[in-house]
Design an enzyme around this catalytic site. Structure first.
Site, short mmCIF file in Angstrom:
data_model
loop_
_atom_site.label_atom_id
_atom_site.label_comp_id
_atom_site.label_asym_id
_atom_site.label_seq_id
_atom_site.Cartn_x
_atom_site.Cartn_y
_atom_site.Cartn_z
N ALA A 72 0.79 -1.37 0.19
CA ALA A 72 0.13 0.05 0.02
C ALA A 72 0.85 1.37 -0.01
O ALA A 72 1.77 1.01 0.74
CB ALA A 72 -1.52 -0.49 1.61
N GLY A 117 0.73 -5.90 0.40
CA GLY A 117 -0.38 -6.05 -0.37
C GLY A 117 0.41 -6.24 -1.40
O GLY A 117 0.09 -6.70 -2.90
N GLU A 120 0.39 -9.40 -1.09
CA GLU A 120 -1.14 -10.13 -0.88
C GLU A 120 -0.92 -10.64 -2.94
O GLU A 120 -2.16 -11.60 -2.93
CB GLU A 120 -1.82 -9.10 -0.91
N GLU A 140 2.51 -6.03 7.41
CA GLU A 140 1.31 -5.09 7.99
C GLU A 140 1.38 -4.83 10.08
O GLU A 140 0.85 -3.42 10.50
CB GLU A 140 0.57 -5.65 7.36
#
Length: 266
Positions: A72, A117, A120, A140
């Site tokens: 992110a 992310g 992910e 995270e």
């Protein structure tokens, strides 16, 4: 090879006859950090690929030399109010879901950092190919959040609950060799070869029946986690969807005539 851009940060290339599509993350100045605009572009590109019946496999790549995706965009997030963050959530989630729900086989080509992310996005693919420079992880909790792009669900499905818990709770980064040993990536290839190897693998997949590929992926995804009896029902439904298709008829005919199939794709 044709190219199409989605927003400023996503490039889609269609290779050869167009059956293999490459979705390239292209925000090099930020090491492909996922901003709101980039998340929208990923979702838009995936929607277009999902609707294109000519696409049989998708490879997720990066144009940055040292990173797949660092996760992110925390610089953008730092400027958000709580209301901004809440408004962004469905946009961000939509990017990861759009990759996860692509109806054709997907392969991530990972080099350098694939964190948060970014990892992910790779986990949302069916297969992860990595080179020795890859560093993966879900850090995270070290910044006060949790993996929110599917990581808490996709990682244990790959490596088991206990191993996933250790990786998430420690927020540690895992280098390529250990990542392959733990099952965080599926193939480890020579340095700088992740994209080429992933595209080659996608081409091998795309040579097969497009109807069969989509049905097989649907059965694999829907059946995962079900008890055996329920899973076999999912498989049977997928079989029935292909058994009377033009692809099945062509596949059998080509086998008996000792020639390459000419898939009608229906």
């Amino acid at each position: 090879m044709s190219e199409e851009r989605f927003g400023d940060f996503v490039l889609v290339r269609r290779h050869g006859d167009g059956h293999v599509a490459e979705l390239a993350l292209d925000r090099p100045k930020a090491m492909n950090a996922v901003s709101t605009a980039m998340a929208r572009s990923v979702a838009e590109a995936c929607a277009a690929l999902a609707e294109d019946r000519g696409v049989r496999a998708v490879v997720l790549t990066s144009t940055h030399e040292r990173a797949f995706c660092v996760g992110a965009d925390l610089k953008e997030r730092n400027s958000f109010s709580d209301a901004d963050l809440l408004r962004q959530r469905p946009v961000a989630r939509g990017a990861y879901t759009s990759v996860l729900e692509l109806p054709v086989p997907t392969i991530a080509a990972v080099h350098g950092f694939a964190l948060g992310g970014g990892f992910e996005l790779a986990l949302s693919c069916d297969v992860i190919v990595a080179d020795p420079t890859a560093v993966v992880g879900l850090p995270e909790v070290s910044v006060g959040v949790i993996p929110g792009g599917g990581g808490t669900q996709l990682l244990p499905r790959r490596v088991g609950a206990a191993r996933a818990a250790e990786l998430v709770f420690t927020a540690r980064r895992v280098e390529a060799a250990e990542a392959r040993e733990l099952g965080l990536v599926d193939r480890l290839v020579d340095e700088g070869r992740d994209r080429e190897e992933a595209l080659e693998l996608a081409s091998r997949m795309a040579a097969n029946s497009p109807v069969g590929l989509r049905a097989a992926k649907r059965a694999l995804r829907l059946g995962h986690g079900l008890d055996l009896r329920a899973g076999l029902e999912v498989e049977d439904a997928a079989w029935r969807a292909v058994a009377f298709s033009g692809d099945r008829a062509e596949g059998v005919a080509a086998f008996n005539e000792k020639r390459a199939p000419r898939w009608p794709g229906e």
